[in-house]
Write a protein that holds these residues in place. Structure first.
Motif, PDB file in Angstrom:
ATOM      1  N   VAL A 131       1.008   9.618  -6.092  1.00  0.00           N
ATOM      2  CA  VAL A 131       1.356  10.830  -6.182  1.00  0.00           C
ATOM      3  C   VAL A 131       2.594  11.180  -6.798  1.00  0.00           C
ATOM      4  O   VAL A 131       3.079  12.129  -6.952  1.00  0.00           O
ATOM      5  N   GLY A 132       3.452  10.105  -7.226  1.00  0.00           N
ATOM      6  CA  GLY A 132       4.599  10.493  -8.254  1.00  0.00           C
ATOM      7  C   GLY A 132       5.799  10.685  -7.284  1.00  0.00           C
ATOM      8  O   GLY A 132       5.409  10.971  -6.211  1.00  0.00           O
ATOM      9  N   ASP A 133       7.058  11.030  -8.016  1.00  0.00           N
ATOM     10  CA  ASP A 133       8.022  11.365  -7.186  1.00  0.00           C
ATOM     11  C   ASP A 133       8.272  12.756  -6.813  1.00  0.00           C
ATOM     12  O   ASP A 133       9.295  13.054  -6.092  1.00  0.00           O
ATOM     13  N   GLU A 134       7.506  13.553  -7.150  1.00  0.00           N
ATOM     14  CA  GLU A 134       7.519  15.095  -6.937  1.00  0.00           C
ATOM     15  C   GLU A 134       7.105  15.242  -5.250  1.00  0.00           C
ATOM     16  O   GLU A 134       7.040  16.541  -4.976  1.00  0.00           O
ATOM     17  N   VAL A 135       5.992  14.466  -4.860  1.00  0.00           N
ATOM     18  CA  VAL A 135       5.582  14.398  -3.544  1.00  0.00           C
ATOM     19  C   VAL A 135       6.276  13.741  -2.590  1.00  0.00           C
ATOM     20  O   VAL A 135       6.793  12.560  -2.714  1.00  0.00           O
ATOM     21  N   ARG A 172       1.005  -1.168  -0.028  1.00  0.00           N
ATOM     22  CA  ARG A 172      -0.159  -0.185  -0.006  1.00  0.00           C
ATOM     23  C   ARG A 172       0.846   1.181  -0.134  1.00  0.00           C
ATOM     24  O   ARG A 172       0.291   2.275  -0.905  1.00  0.00           O
ATOM     25  N   ALA A 173       1.850   1.257   0.721  1.00  0.00           N
ATOM     26  CA  ALA A 173       2.893   2.347   0.741  1.00  0.00           C
ATOM     27  C   ALA A 173       3.287   2.732  -0.608  1.00  0.00           C
ATOM     28  O   ALA A 173       3.283   3.740  -1.053  1.00  0.00           O
ATOM     29  N   TYR A 174       3.746   1.553  -1.494  1.00  0.00           N
ATOM     30  CA  TYR A 174       4.335   1.988  -2.748  1.00  0.00           C
ATOM     31  C   TYR A 174       3.211   2.183  -3.575  1.00  0.00           C
ATOM     32  O   TYR A 174       3.567   2.940  -4.914  1.00  0.00           O
ATOM     33  N   LEU A 175       1.964   1.775  -3.584  1.00  0.00           N
ATOM     34  CA  LEU A 175       0.971   1.993  -4.174  1.00  0.00           C
ATOM     35  C   LEU A 175       0.730   3.861  -4.047  1.00  0.00           C
ATOM     36  O   LEU A 175       0.212   4.491  -5.135  1.00  0.00           O
ATOM     37  N   MET A 176       0.809   4.125  -2.795  1.00  0.00           N
ATOM     38  CA  MET A 176       0.785   5.503  -2.617  1.00  0.00           C
ATOM     39  C   MET A 176       1.768   6.464  -3.464  1.00  0.00           C
ATOM     40  O   MET A 176       1.416   7.427  -4.201  1.00  0.00           O
ATOM     41  N   ARG A 177       3.004   5.895  -3.307  1.00  0.00           N
ATOM     42  CA  ARG A 177       4.061   6.439  -4.286  1.00  0.00           C
ATOM     43  C   ARG A 177       3.627   6.610  -5.694  1.00  0.00           C
ATOM     44  O   ARG A 177       3.979   7.519  -6.267  1.00  0.00           O
ATOM     45  N   GLU A 178       3.229   5.466  -6.088  1.00  0.00           N
ATOM     46  CA  GLU A 178       2.633   5.304  -7.444  1.00  0.00           C
ATOM     47  C   GLU A 178       1.539   6.390  -7.897  1.00  0.00           C
ATOM     48  O   GLU A 178       1.811   7.335  -8.770  1.00  0.00           O
ATOM     49  N   GLY A 204      13.398   1.987  -0.635  1.00  0.00           N
ATOM     50  CA  GLY A 204      13.253   1.971  -2.315  1.00  0.00           C
ATOM     51  C   GLY A 204      12.248   3.227  -2.807  1.00  0.00           C
ATOM     52  O   GLY A 204      12.522   3.734  -3.625  1.00  0.00           O
ATOM     53  N   MET A 205      11.253   3.301  -1.795  1.00  0.00           N
ATOM     54  CA  MET A 205      10.502   4.677  -2.216  1.00  0.00           C
ATOM     55  C   MET A 205      10.780   6.058  -1.659  1.00  0.00           C
ATOM     56  O   MET A 205      10.424   6.954  -2.077  1.00  0.00           O
TER      57      MET A 205
END
Length: 132
Positions: free
Chosen positions: A23-27, A15-21, A51-52
């Motif tokens: 919002v993208g790397d800008e957030v 779920r954490a990696y899904l959040m990263r996906e 990794g995130m």
């Protein structure tokens, strides 16, 4: 919590990696563990999140246990934050002296005028010492 089944850890990390996906790397993302883990569990989960590249993890272990906080800080590359429930200069002092966190939260200090200046002075002094 001293232990979580692998499925629970895997679900959280997914779920954490899904959040990263989403919002993208800008957030910037940060995680607050509310001081509910043992050092071993906190290190395991932080390693999974590495990794995130989260901005920080707040209170992976109870902040009153500075030795446990230091154990986590020493074993992970994610910056560790603490301090929202530290109310005196002595609480902050031990965290600073042991380099047990990278970010300090002064939320409650604002409401304690007699402690503000001593805490900020010691923080400034310790941060300057670390830089040199």
């Amino acid at each position: 919590r001293a232990h979580e089944p692998p499925a629970v850890i895997d679900d959280f990390v997914e779920r954490a990696y899904l959040m990263r996906e989403w919002v993208g790397d800008e957030v910037e993302l940060a995680f607050d563990f509310h001081g509910k883990m043992t050092p071993a569990l906190a290190v395991e989960i932080c390693q999974e999140l590495k990794g995130m590249r989260p901005m920080f993890v707040e209170e992976p272990v109870p902040q009153e246990n500075v030795e446990a906080l230091k154990q986590v800080t020493d074993k992970v590359t994610i910056p560790i934050a603490t301090g929202e429930r530290l109310l005196t200069r002595w609480g902050f002092r031990e965290v600073l002296e042991k380099h047990a966190a990278c970010f300090l939260d002064f939320t409650w200090v604002v409401q304690l005028p007699n402690e503000q200046i001593p805490i900020f002075n010691q923080t400034f002094t310790k941060c300057r010492q670390v830089r040199h």
